[in-house]
Design a protein around this motif. Structure first.
Motif, PDB file in Angstrom:
ATOM      1  N   ALA A  68       0.830  -1.208   0.000  1.00  0.00           N
ATOM      2  CA  ALA A  68       0.000   0.000   0.000  1.00  0.00           C
ATOM      3  C   ALA A  68       0.863   1.256   0.000  1.00  0.00           C
ATOM      4  CB  ALA A  68      -0.931  -0.006   1.210  1.00  0.00           C
ATOM      5  N   ILE A  80      -3.070   7.043   3.121  1.00  0.00           N
ATOM      6  CA  ILE A  80      -3.134   5.624   3.461  1.00  0.00           C
ATOM      7  C   ILE A  80      -3.423   5.483   4.949  1.00  0.00           C
ATOM      8  CG2 ILE A  80      -0.628   5.586   3.669  1.00  0.00           C
ATOM      9  CD1 ILE A  80      -0.645   2.662   3.002  1.00  0.00           C
ATOM     10  N   THR A  82      -3.422   2.489   7.868  1.00  0.00           N
ATOM     11  CA  THR A  82      -2.965   1.123   8.064  1.00  0.00           C
ATOM     12  C   THR A  82      -3.501   0.535   9.373  1.00  0.00           C
ATOM     13  OG1 THR A  82      -0.929   1.799   9.202  1.00  0.00           O
ATOM     14  CG2 THR A  82      -0.849   1.600   6.798  1.00  0.00           C
ATOM     15  N   ALA A  89      -4.663  -2.290   4.879  1.00  0.00           N
ATOM     16  CA  ALA A  89      -4.507  -0.854   4.623  1.00  0.00           C
ATOM     17  C   ALA A  89      -5.653  -0.367   3.751  1.00  0.00           C
ATOM     18  CB  ALA A  89      -3.174  -0.579   3.944  1.00  0.00           C
ATOM     19  N   LYS A  90      -5.968   0.918   3.883  1.00  0.00           N
ATOM     20  CA  LYS A  90      -6.975   1.554   3.044  1.00  0.00           C
ATOM     21  C   LYS A  90      -6.323   2.719   2.329  1.00  0.00           C
ATOM     22  CE  LYS A  90     -11.762   3.178   3.120  1.00  0.00           C
ATOM     23  NZ  LYS A  90     -12.318   1.920   2.641  1.00  0.00           N
ATOM     24  N   LEU A  91      -6.444   2.734   1.020  1.00  0.00           N
ATOM     25  CA  LEU A  91      -5.921   3.839   0.219  1.00  0.00           C
ATOM     26  C   LEU A  91      -7.087   4.708  -0.227  1.00  0.00           C
ATOM     27  CD1 LEU A  91      -4.041   1.173  -0.384  1.00  0.00           C
ATOM     28  CD2 LEU A  91      -3.001   2.683  -2.059  1.00  0.00           C
ATOM     29  N   ASP A  99      -9.356  -1.138  -0.473  1.00  0.00           N
ATOM     30  CA  ASP A  99      -8.895  -1.847   0.716  1.00  0.00           C
ATOM     31  C   ASP A  99      -7.917  -2.927   0.288  1.00  0.00           C
ATOM     32  OD1 ASP A  99     -10.444  -0.590   2.842  1.00  0.00           O
ATOM     33  OD2 ASP A  99     -12.186  -1.438   1.833  1.00  0.00           O
ATOM     34  N   LEU A 100      -6.823  -3.022   1.013  1.00  0.00           N
ATOM     35  CA  LEU A 100      -5.767  -3.967   0.664  1.00  0.00           C
ATOM     36  C   LEU A 100      -5.471  -4.839   1.880  1.00  0.00           C
ATOM     37  CD1 LEU A 100      -3.729  -4.811  -1.524  1.00  0.00           C
ATOM     38  CD2 LEU A 100      -2.193  -3.044  -0.648  1.00  0.00           C
TER      39      LEU A 100
END
Length: 420
Positions: A68, A80, A82, A89-91, A99-100
């Protein structure tokens, strides 16, 4: 060997160019780090169904937070957020988000407990998901971009319009999947697959192992559906709603009242602050308090439910056709607007509903023109008398006895003359 299905053209057709470009770039960055990146979950399901879904959920066989950070550097904008505990993580950038998460497997120490997670492969990550239709992924790595991964029959279940769990212990591990299953079934006009339905009925008592916070989240998700009453009707049929509260009903009355709520809120959907007091409308004060306590409702929402039940007790008085506007105002004033609106929708008396609507449309905006300072300039000493005169002026305004500042002054002068 099954034929590889590539959804790259569907992605390009159904998703905005900004998101398509982001996913392609993300796949390239992951590949440069020796990692594999996938689009997963509901967005894959909805791509296959031709439904709009802009919620990007990405899974990497690697380190989600590190990836991310590399992505936010590459696109050179946005921010970002985290969550190191879960390695997610959210970008967010230019109004878009993704969402990652790190591919993981889950184990449950006991029914209803939050899972223990550990990094794993995409195969195990998909197997931990709730239903087959949500357990599909699309490769984003260059050279394989757009390829569909469906290991558990999700595409076949989409074609046959079925909601199917992935394994027999699914509802046992996490009973919130019961609520989600009903939500997907009604949203998509699917059916619970027969064995899944049997297991749902078997495991419905497991809902008692779920915390109020997690149950509230599922309830909030249902209330964001286009037709939440369909979920509650199905939940009552299957004995699921009773696990939330024995006195709740998902019947035709609720469907009609939710429909009226949507008409009032149009073009926006009704908020939970309106839907929830309608759902809880027939509860007693004690039952309402138990529901508030179990769901651990935020203070403001809890007050709306309390106001709704309290105002409902005043509907007998509001049903009097001879009530003056000022009496209507004082019977309703002080309650939260969503609770008042809920009673205007859910109340049984046409007269009471008409009086509530009068309050909402007109009476709550009526105020006297004269102020405390005006009264002081008219010779009234500061103190409780000013407050009382302002209240009497307000009442006179509500009842149409005065309609201008001049008339208000004349009324006050008359009161002063009588008192001298």
């Amino acid at each position: 060997m099954s034929k590889t299905i590539n959804l790259a053209s569907k992605i390009e057709k159904q998703l905005p160019a900004e998101l398509v470009n982001f996913m392609q770039a993300a796949g390239e960055v992951a590949a440069a780090q020796g990692q594999k990146l996938y689009l997963v979950g509901g967005v894959v399901r909805d791509l296959l169904l031709g439904r709009t879904n802009l919620d990007l959920d990405l899974v990497v066989e690697g380190n989600a937070i590190a990836l991310a950070r590399q992505l936010i550097t590459k696109i050179n904008r946005g921010k970002i957020t985290t969550h190191p505990r879960f390695n997610t993580a959210k970008l967010q950038w230019d109004g878009w988000s993704a969402d990652l998460a790190t591919a993981r497997s889950e184990t449950y120490a006991k029914p209803g407990a939050l899972p223990s997670v550990e990094p794993s492969s995409i195969d195990k990550d998909l197997f931990r998901r709730d239903f087959t239709i949500n357990a599909m992924a699309i490769r984003l790595t260059p050279g394989h971009y757009g390829e569909l991964i469906e290991l558990y029959g999700g595409r076949d279940d989409l074609e046959h319009r079925l909601i199917r769990i992935l394994h027999e212990k699914s509802f046992t591990d996490d009973a919130t999947r019961i609520w989600r299953g009903l939500r997907y079934e009604q949203r998509l006009s699917f059916q619970l697959e027969p064995d899944t339905l049997k297991l749902l009925k078997r495991d419905t008592p497991r809902l008692d192992t779920i915390s109020g916070d997690r149950t509230r989240y599922e309830l909030e998700c249902i209330l964001q559906e286009e037709l939440p009453e369909k979920v509650f009707l199905r939940a009552e049929e299957l004995g699921v709603l009773a696990r939330l509260h024995l006195s709740l009903r998902g019947n035709g009355w609720l469907a009609e009242k939710f429909k009226q709520a949507r008409q009032l809120s149009s073009p926006n959907p009704p908020p939970a602050e309106l839907y929830l007091p309608i759902l809880a409308y027939h509860l007693t004060i004690e039952e309402n308090e138990r529901l508030i306590s179990y769901l651990r409702l935020p203070k403001a929402l809890a007050q709306i439910l309390r106001d709704s039940i309290s105002l409902k007790a005043s509907l007998g008085s509001l049903a009097d056709p001879e009530l003056t506007p000022s009496r209507i105002y004082y019977l309703i004033h002080g309650y939260s607007p969503p609770a008042i609106t809920a009673n205007s929708i859910a109340g049984d008396s046409p007269v009471a509903r008409r009086h509530i609507q009068l309050f909402l449309d007109k009476l709550r905006y009526v105020k006297p023109t004269l102020t405390g300072n005006d009264l002081k300039r008219m010779g009234i000493a500061p103190g409780p008398r000013i407050k009382e005169i302002l209240r009497q002026l307000h009442e006179a305004r509500l009842d149409g006895k005065v309609t201008s500042k001049k008339e208000e002054m004349g009324l006050v002068e008359g009161w002063l003359g009588k008192s001298n």
